[in-house]
Design an enzyme around this catalytic site. Structure first.
Site, PDB file in Angstrom:
ATOM      1  N   GLU A  17      34.490  42.508  52.832  1.00 27.41           N
ATOM      2  CA  GLU A  17      33.873  41.233  52.487  1.00 27.41           C
ATOM      3  C   GLU A  17      34.886  40.120  52.712  1.00 27.41           C
ATOM      4  O   GLU A  17      36.075  40.374  52.907  1.00 27.41           O
ATOM      5  CB  GLU A  17      33.451  41.222  51.012  1.00 27.41           C
ATOM      6  CG  GLU A  17      32.410  42.233  50.622  1.00 27.41           C
ATOM      7  CD  GLU A  17      32.119  42.220  49.126  1.00 27.41           C
ATOM      8  OE1 GLU A  17      32.871  41.552  48.391  1.00 27.41           O
ATOM      9  OE2 GLU A  17      31.150  42.860  48.710  1.00 27.41           O
ATOM     10  N   HIS A  67      30.448  39.224  44.872  1.00 26.88           N
ATOM     11  CA  HIS A  67      31.520  39.756  44.037  1.00 26.88           C
ATOM     12  C   HIS A  67      32.528  38.684  43.648  1.00 26.88           C
ATOM     13  O   HIS A  67      32.704  37.693  44.337  1.00 26.88           O
ATOM     14  CB  HIS A  67      32.253  40.872  44.782  1.00 26.88           C
ATOM     15  CG  HIS A  67      31.458  42.131  44.894  1.00 26.88           C
ATOM     16  ND1 HIS A  67      31.544  42.954  45.980  1.00 26.88           N
ATOM     17  CD2 HIS A  67      30.571  42.708  44.056  1.00 26.88           C
ATOM     18  CE1 HIS A  67      30.742  43.989  45.815  1.00 26.88           C
ATOM     19  NE2 HIS A  67      30.149  43.859  44.649  1.00 26.88           N
TER      20      HIS A  67
END
Length: 293
Positions: A214, A252
């Site tokens: 990510e 996140h």
């Protein structure tokens, strides 16, 4: 063969009497060898009770002593989860898997610093992770077991849902997985991409790896440089967050672009330059993996 866990692993559930602990321990026991693998629970207020026949102990140390368990999984609420992690570390377990989301960053900084200062042997997976599964042997965590199939492809990911996506594609293609590992998306966590990649590289029953990352942080770049110099097996990579804006958190807690090297494009370019086959389309992960075998 598998990595981190196998059919002979013995597991402690910390927070076994909470809603999440009960639900996921029940589900994990129904998967493959789970019935014999889950041997203890921990809740200091409910010691000497049972959950579905599993004895509950007051401490991790006592649970380990009485059952021989070497791994714990944590479903303790965020405010107390760092303390639960440290209790498992002090009991000298081999691996602690923390599923809990929302642990204060300061708490995790203290745990990580103390682990390093005291040179603890315990490995930490998570927090804020889906866990780890070795198909047809054992699952520890919250992943859906039915999408997994025993095979020879390793999967490591910061994202839980993208782990499931990669696994489902591999299963549909008939490839299956040796193990699938979710390392979690928090900025302060335990095992990194590079740690899991090294283990997969040494595993004789893993032929190739899907690495999913990510935006935010240097972990994917660090793993890519190691792969370039050391990896003996093909790797396919994907980075979530191509359209994410700098300075805006995405998903996140660790998915935040704080510099040019944190963007998805920059990470993909580093991965590509290190010999990793990359894609911007998550639906292509399985197909690309099959093409490099």
């Amino acid at each position: 063969m598998s990595i981190l866990i196998n059919k002979n692993t013995r597991v402690i559930t910390q927070g076994i009497t909470g809603k999440s602990g009960q639900f996921h321990t029940h589900a994990c026991r129904k998967y493959a060898n789970g019935q014999s693998a889950y041997v203890a629970g921990v809740n200091p207020k409910k010691a000497f009770e049972y959950f579905e026949g599993i004895p509950i102990f007051g401490t991790v140390k006592e649970a380990k002593k009485q059952t021989g368990a070497t791994i714990s999984v944590i479903y303790v609420p965020p405010a107390a989860a760092a303390g639960a992690i440290w209790e498992a570390i002090e009991a000298d377990l081999d691996l602690v898997i923390c599923i809990t989301e929302g642990i204060p960053v300061r708490d995790m900084i203290e745990v990580r610093n103390r682990m390093c200062l005291e040179n603890r042997k315990t490995l930490l997976l998570g927090p804020n992770c889906p866990g780890v599964i070795t198909p047809d042997e054992l699952k520890i965590g919250i992943m859906p077991g039915h999408i997994h199939k025993k095979g020879r492809i390793g999967v490591v990911s910061r994202s839980g849902t993208l782990t499931y996506e990669a696994v489902a594609q591999l299963t549909a293609l008939g490839l299956g997985q040796s193990s699938a590992v979710g390392i979690g998306g928090d900025p302060i966590n335990g095992l990194k991409h590079i740690d899991i990649i090294k283990i997969f590289n040494d595993d004789p029953d893993t032929d190739a790896v899907i690495m999913i990352g990510e935006i935010g942080g240097p972990d994917e770049a660090n793993a890519s440089y190691w792969i370039k110099d050391n990896m003996k097996k093909p790797v396919v990579g994907f980075i979530a967050g191509v359209t994410a804006l700098p300075g805006k958190q995405m998903g996140h807690a660790g998915a935040l672009i704080s510099g040019d090297a944190d963007t998805a494009e920059a990470k993909l370019e580093i991965m590509r330059s290190c010999g990793i086959t990359v894609t911007k389309n998550p639906s292509d992960m399985g197909r690309l993996l099959k093409s490099v075998l």
